[in-house]
Design a protein around this motif. Structure first.
Motif, PDB file in Angstrom:
ATOM      1  N   SER A   1       0.845  -1.192   0.000  1.00 50.56           N
ATOM      2  CA  SER A   1       0.000   0.000   0.000  1.00 50.56           C
ATOM      3  C   SER A   1       0.883   1.245   0.000  1.00 50.56           C
ATOM      4  CB  SER A   1      -0.907  -0.004   1.225  1.00 50.56           C
ATOM      5  OG  SER A   1      -1.707   1.157   1.257  1.00 50.56           O
ATOM      6  N   THR A   2       0.701   2.122  -1.002  1.00 47.28           N
ATOM      7  CA  THR A   2       1.501   3.347  -1.126  1.00 47.28           C
ATOM      8  C   THR A   2       0.570   4.525  -1.380  1.00 47.28           C
ATOM      9  OG1 THR A   2       1.805   3.413  -3.536  1.00 47.28           O
ATOM     10  CG2 THR A   2       3.229   1.905  -2.295  1.00 47.28           C
ATOM     11  N   PRO A   3       1.062   5.752  -1.241  1.00 42.03           N
ATOM     12  CA  PRO A   3       0.219   6.928  -1.528  1.00 42.03           C
ATOM     13  C   PRO A   3      -0.289   6.963  -2.963  1.00 42.03           C
ATOM     14  CG  PRO A   3       2.151   7.568  -0.269  1.00 42.03           C
ATOM     15  CD  PRO A   3       2.355   6.140  -0.647  1.00 42.03           C
ATOM     16  N   LEU A   4       0.392   6.248  -3.885  1.00 42.87           N
ATOM     17  CA  LEU A   4      -0.038   6.212  -5.285  1.00 42.87           C
ATOM     18  C   LEU A   4      -0.979   5.054  -5.568  1.00 42.87           C
ATOM     19  CD1 LEU A   4       3.364   7.013  -7.045  1.00 42.87           C
ATOM     20  CD2 LEU A   4       1.480   8.576  -6.542  1.00 42.87           C
ATOM     21  N   GLY A   5      -1.282   4.254  -4.540  1.00 41.23           N
ATOM     22  CA  GLY A   5      -2.130   3.087  -4.723  1.00 41.23           C
ATOM     23  C   GLY A   5      -1.342   1.813  -4.504  1.00 41.23           C
ATOM     24  N   PRO A   6      -2.002   0.632  -4.609  1.00 33.79           N
ATOM     25  CA  PRO A   6      -1.284  -0.638  -4.458  1.00 33.79           C
ATOM     26  C   PRO A   6      -0.160  -0.728  -5.484  1.00 33.79           C
ATOM     27  CG  PRO A   6      -3.665  -0.972  -4.454  1.00 33.79           C
ATOM     28  CD  PRO A   6      -3.439   0.452  -4.852  1.00 33.79           C
ATOM     29  N   ALA A   7       1.014  -1.183  -5.052  1.00 34.70           N
ATOM     30  CA  ALA A   7       2.163  -1.181  -5.952  1.00 34.70           C
ATOM     31  C   ALA A   7       2.969  -2.456  -5.799  1.00 34.70           C
ATOM     32  CB  ALA A   7       3.048   0.032  -5.676  1.00 34.70           C
ATOM     33  N   LEU A   8       3.574  -2.863  -6.917  1.00 35.80           N
ATOM     34  CA  LEU A   8       4.577  -3.924  -6.882  1.00 35.80           C
ATOM     35  C   LEU A   8       5.938  -3.255  -6.838  1.00 35.80           C
ATOM     36  CD1 LEU A   8       3.300  -6.420  -9.617  1.00 35.80           C
ATOM     37  CD2 LEU A   8       2.859  -6.458  -7.146  1.00 35.80           C
ATOM     38  N   ILE A   9       6.873  -3.886  -6.132  1.00 31.73           N
ATOM     39  CA  ILE A   9       8.233  -3.365  -6.142  1.00 31.73           C
ATOM     40  C   ILE A   9       9.162  -4.427  -6.725  1.00 31.73           C
ATOM     41  CG2 ILE A   9       7.816  -1.879  -4.149  1.00 31.73           C
ATOM     42  CD1 ILE A   9       9.557  -3.840  -2.512  1.00 31.73           C
ATOM     43  N   ASN A  10      10.197  -3.964  -7.346  1.00 28.55           N
ATOM     44  CA  ASN A  10      11.207  -4.837  -7.939  1.00 28.55           C
ATOM     45  C   ASN A  10      12.548  -4.483  -7.312  1.00 28.55           C
ATOM     46  OD1 ASN A  10      12.591  -6.597  -9.666  1.00 28.55           O
ATOM     47  ND2 ASN A  10      12.942  -4.959 -11.159  1.00 28.55           N
ATOM     48  N   VAL A  11      13.100  -5.409  -6.523  1.00 29.13           N
ATOM     49  CA  VAL A  11      14.432  -5.197  -5.938  1.00 29.13           C
ATOM     50  C   VAL A  11      15.435  -5.689  -6.982  1.00 29.13           C
ATOM     51  CG1 VAL A  11      16.010  -5.716  -4.063  1.00 29.13           C
ATOM     52  CG2 VAL A  11      13.566  -5.455  -3.603  1.00 29.13           C
ATOM     53  N   ARG A  12      16.012  -4.751  -7.695  1.00 29.03           N
ATOM     54  CA  ARG A  12      16.865  -5.100  -8.829  1.00 29.03           C
ATOM     55  C   ARG A  12      18.255  -5.557  -8.417  1.00 29.03           C
ATOM     56  NH1 ARG A  12      17.758  -0.634 -13.045  1.00 29.03           N
ATOM     57  NH2 ARG A  12      16.146   0.496 -11.912  1.00 29.03           N
ATOM     58  N   ALA A  13      18.789  -4.971  -7.360  1.00 27.39           N
ATOM     59  CA  ALA A  13      20.150  -5.309  -6.948  1.00 27.39           C
ATOM     60  C   ALA A  13      20.319  -4.995  -5.467  1.00 27.39           C
ATOM     61  CB  ALA A  13      21.168  -4.529  -7.774  1.00 27.39           C
ATOM     62  N   ILE A  14      21.277  -5.696  -4.857  1.00 25.41           N
ATOM     63  CA  ILE A  14      21.627  -5.448  -3.455  1.00 25.41           C
ATOM     64  C   ILE A  14      23.067  -4.951  -3.408  1.00 25.41           C
ATOM     65  CG2 ILE A  14      21.954  -6.488  -1.185  1.00 25.41           C
ATOM     66  CD1 ILE A  14      19.814  -8.537  -1.904  1.00 25.41           C
ATOM     67  N   LEU A  15      23.233  -3.754  -2.870  1.00 24.00           N
ATOM     68  CA  LEU A  15      24.569  -3.169  -2.735  1.00 24.00           C
ATOM     69  C   LEU A  15      25.017  -3.362  -1.289  1.00 24.00           C
ATOM     70  CD1 LEU A  15      23.905   0.162  -4.676  1.00 24.00           C
ATOM     71  CD2 LEU A  15      24.696  -2.030  -5.575  1.00 24.00           C
ATOM     72  N   PRO A  16      26.005  -4.220  -1.062  1.00 27.16           N
ATOM     73  CA  PRO A  16      26.392  -4.527   0.324  1.00 27.16           C
ATOM     74  C   PRO A  16      26.946  -3.316   1.059  1.00 27.16           C
ATOM     75  CG  PRO A  16      27.989  -5.428  -1.238  1.00 27.16           C
ATOM     76  CD  PRO A  16      26.842  -4.918  -2.055  1.00 27.16           C
ATOM     77  N   ALA A  17      26.884  -3.392   2.378  1.00 27.66           N
ATOM     78  CA  ALA A  17      27.439  -2.316   3.209  1.00 27.66           C
ATOM     79  C   ALA A  17      28.951  -2.233   2.990  1.00 27.66           C
ATOM     80  CB  ALA A  17      27.134  -2.582   4.674  1.00 27.66           C
ATOM     81  N   SER A  18      29.488  -1.039   3.161  1.00 30.26           N
ATOM     82  CA  SER A  18      30.932  -0.860   2.997  1.00 30.26           C
ATOM     83  C   SER A  18      31.475   0.022   4.112  1.00 30.26           C
ATOM     84  CB  SER A  18      31.249  -0.224   1.639  1.00 30.26           C
ATOM     85  OG  SER A  18      30.733   1.082   1.563  1.00 30.26           O
ATOM     86  N   VAL A  19      32.682  -0.307   4.545  1.00 26.99           N
ATOM     87  CA  VAL A  19      33.342   0.452   5.606  1.00 26.99           C
ATOM     88  C   VAL A  19      34.714   0.893   5.093  1.00 26.99           C
ATOM     89  CG1 VAL A  19      34.279   0.394   7.934  1.00 26.99           C
ATOM     90  CG2 VAL A  19      32.144  -0.821   7.411  1.00 26.99           C
ATOM     91  N   THR A  20      34.977   2.197   5.178  1.00 27.58           N
ATOM     92  CA  THR A  20      36.290   2.730   4.796  1.00 27.58           C
ATOM     93  C   THR A  20      37.104   2.961   6.061  1.00 27.58           C
ATOM     94  OG1 THR A  20      35.295   3.842   2.896  1.00 27.58           O
ATOM     95  CG2 THR A  20      37.485   4.570   3.577  1.00 27.58           C
ATOM     96  N   PRO A  21      38.183   2.197   6.266  1.00 27.73           N
ATOM     97  CA  PRO A  21      38.995   2.393   7.480  1.00 27.73           C
ATOM     98  C   PRO A  21      39.623   3.780   7.509  1.00 27.73           C
ATOM     99  CG  PRO A  21      39.574   0.342   6.327  1.00 27.73           C
ATOM    100  CD  PRO A  21      38.707   1.128   5.405  1.00 27.73           C
ATOM    101  N   PHE A  22      39.987   4.220   8.701  1.00 23.71           N
ATOM    102  CA  PHE A  22      40.594   5.539   8.858  1.00 23.71           C
ATOM    103  C   PHE A  22      41.837   5.676   7.987  1.00 23.71           C
ATOM    104  CE2 PHE A  22      43.913   8.091  10.921  1.00 23.71           C
ATOM    105  CZ  PHE A  22      43.323   9.335  10.838  1.00 23.71           C
ATOM    106  N   GLU A  23      42.636   4.620   7.907  1.00 25.50           N
ATOM    107  CA  GLU A  23      43.883   4.692   7.143  1.00 25.50           C
ATOM    108  C   GLU A  23      43.609   5.025   5.674  1.00 25.50           C
ATOM    109  OE1 GLU A  23      43.100   2.415   9.343  1.00 25.50           O
ATOM    110  OE2 GLU A  23      44.546   3.058  10.897  1.00 25.50           O
TER     111      GLU A  23
END
Length: 626
Positions: A340-362
């Motif tokens: 349920s969305t403000p635009l009406g019932p909707a389908l969603i498509n999860v196209r890709a998963i971008l994993p979490a990333s951590v940049t060390p201080f160095e």
């Protein structure tokens, strides 16, 4: 009416305060005026008089405001040449006509409305967010106003606002006008294009000397040696100063900790959303996908949409719409829903998963150091610019000042306004404008450049613009002749392909014949861009009917293509996807209609008023400000 005035006060005050600082109203022509020689006024509109002193002060503020906008001092001569004084007088006369009408109708802002407007103005509030009387009086003194006069001007402004608001009250664009304007912009088309490769075109045969001379003779005005100046200049470049700045390790670690979100990016998912009129339609669409009868992209295409139209982009759970977050991050990729969305019932498509990333201080250290050093270098550059200004003011030559401050000193010969002869920060429009505004032989004051750089310069000599002889321009003439010959050959070839496409020829076959590239687009909007196609081709094809073809060539001959309209997909403005866009268009057109009514009303009042202009007083004001 008091409530109306209070509301007007909340929206008008900023305009009223700065009305004499910027040209913010339409320019009304003052024609068929009568001249008189009264010395105390510049103009009279009905019984309202525009006093000479008031106009002089307003014009001075107008020029100061323009100078701030331009980043340099605008002279009275420049302002006069641009018609600034006439535009200001027209605006003040328009306001005077509105004042007269307000007086005739008995419309006036009560003291309470004027007080509310002043007290609620952000310009007059102190650090605690409350009205500050001292700040109020200070700002007025800086603008040259006495409180009583400012409050009277405010009263008139509020009354004018009431008149203009009444003139546009309830203004609406004609029914269906928004749809009529928006439908062509949302229309989509399927196209077949044939994109030529200019590099594959044979070089045109070399022209003989007579042809070149004839080309030159027809275009002599295009071949000139531009005005050029020889310069000596000192440059303060923060980028070079930054390399000398040392940043302690503990400061870098503190910056890293304070900006943790930047270096620790959570998991994100690329999410598309496709709304439907009701839940049954959404579930039926999902069933088709599960049965392998259609893909999510197919469903979008059936409604004249592309994935680009329905994508929400790469979002973290926190950034995703709340109604979609749990569903989108529940498991892996794929089509899910309905939700349920403000635009009406909707389908969603999860196209890709971008994993979490951590940049060390160095790894982040150098980025943080560059940012902190850059900020300190900006401040250091400003300090050196002040020191340079002091030395120049004391009579120092650029050579001596640069040596004392350790600045880079450069010379440049034959610098043109287009930037020939200089590079780096000196090739910026700001530097070139200063170089060609400076007086020859005098050190300029330091001036700022993009990126926080500063420079001061001296003009050592100048060569005026002059026409080039054929012999001097021959190489450029040959280049221009060759470029035009290649462009014409491309245009002829693209036109021939367009004729073939219109006659029903296959784009792939034409691409093979002409060593070109064939492209068939999905449904695209009129602002779409196709790689390799020249600007203007898509727009031209949106002006054509189904089955018609068009061709275009880039002005510089770098691209050429032809295309044919395969299908026209009208916009379905009943689609919930377009509901918000259509609502915004209706609002914008209603506002535009209201502004038009206000303009017509004000112009009618102005035309009805008896206007006299004292040209002698106007001239005295201009001369007094020089």
């Amino acid at each position: 009416m008091l409530n109306f005035l209070r509301n007007a006060a909340r929206t008008w005050v900023f305009k009223a305060l700065f009305a004499l600082l910027v040209v913010s109203f339409a320019i009304w022509g003052i024609g068929d005026v009568t001249l008189n020689t009264a010395g105390s006024r510049v103009a009279k509109v009905g019984d309202r008089v525009i006093e000479t002193d008031d106009f002089a002060l307003a014009l001075q503020r107008e020029i100061q405001s323009l100078s701030r906008q331009m980043g340099r001092r605008i002279t009275v001569e420049e302002a006069e040449a641009a018609g600034v004084h006439r535009a200001l007088l027209a605006r003040l006369a328009r306001d005077a006509a509105l004042d007269e009408e307000a007086r005739r109708l008995g419309v006036s802002a009560p003291d309470e409305a004027v007080r509310d407007a002043i007290v609620e103005s952000p310009s007059f509030k102190g650090l605690d967010g409350r009205f500050d009387k001292q700040q109020y009086e200070f700002i007025l003194s800086q603008l040259g106003f006495k409180p009583a006069r400012f409050e009277e001007d405010m009263r008139r402004s509020l009354a004018r606002d009431v008149l203009l608001g009444a003139a546009s009250a309830g203004a609406r664009a004609p029914a269906g006008y928004a749809e009529l304007q928006l439908a062509p912009r949302l229309e989509k088309r399927e196209l077949a294009l044939v994109i030529l490769d200019p590099a594959a075109l044979p070089a045109p045969a070399a022209p003989d000397e007579a042809a070149l001379r004839a080309w030159f003779d027809e275009r002599k005005d295009a071949y000139v040696a531009p005005r050029a100046r020889d310069l000596t200049y000192a440059l303060i470049d923060p980028a070079k100063l930054a390399a000398q700045v040392e940043i302690p390790e503990d400061e870098l670690r503190a910056d890293y900790k304070a900006d943790a979100e930047r270096f620790n990016i959570p998991e994100r998912r690329v999410i598309d959303r496709l709304p439907f009129p009701d839940e049954n339609a959404a579930r039926a669409a999902l069933a088709r996908i599960k049965a392998g009868e259609a893909t999510f992209e197919d469903l979008a295409r059936e409604r004249g949409l592309t994935l680009e139209d329905v994508t929400l982009g790469a979002l973290s759970r926190e950034a995703a719409p709340p109604e979609l977050a749990d569903l989108a991050f529940s498991d892996g990729t794929g089509v899910k829903g309905p939700a349920s969305t403000p635009l009406g019932p909707a389908l969603i498509n999860v196209r890709a998963i971008l994993p979490a990333s951590v940049t060390p201080f160095e790894e982040a250290r150098e980025t943080l150091r560059a940012e902190r050093a850059g900020a300190r270098a900006q401040a250091l550059a400003s300090e050196k610019a002040e020191q340079l200004a002091d030395l120049i003011a004391a009579g120092a030559r650029l050579e001596d000042a640069a040596a004392e401050l350790g600045l880079e000193l450069r010379t440049a010969k034959g610098v043109t306004l287009s930037g020939e002869g200089v590079e780096g920060p000196a090739a910026s429009s700001e530097f070139l404008a200063a170089a060609f505004a400076a007086e020859e032989g005098l050190e300029s004051d330091p001036f700022s450049l993009p990126g926080g750089a500063w420079a001061a310069l001296r003009v050592d000599g100048e060569r005026p613009e002059r026409p080039l002889s054929f012999e001097e321009a021959r190489e450029r003439v040959l280049r221009d002749w060759t470029a035009e010959a290649r462009r014409k050959a491309l245009a002829d070839k693209a036109a021939a392909i367009a004729d073939a496409l219109a006659a029903g020829a296959d784009a792939d076959e034409l691409a093979r014949i002409y060593a070109a590239k064939a492209v068939r687009t999905g449904p695209v909007t009129r602002d779409a861009a196709v790689e390799g196609a020249p600007d203007g081709l898509i727009a031209a094809l949106f002006r054509a009917a189904k089955g018609q073809a068009r061709s275009t060539v880039a002005e510089d001959g770098s691209a050429a293509a032809a295309g044919v309209v395969l299908n026209v997909i009208p916009a379905d403005l009943a689609d919930p996807t377009y509901a918000q866009i259509l609502a915004r268009w209706r609002e914008a057109l209603d506002r535009s209609t209201g502004r038009d009514l206000q303009a017509l009303y004000a112009q009618a009042l102005f035309s009805r008023a008896e206007v006299t202009v004292n040209e002698a007083a106007l001239r005295r004001v201009l001369n007094g400000l020089r």
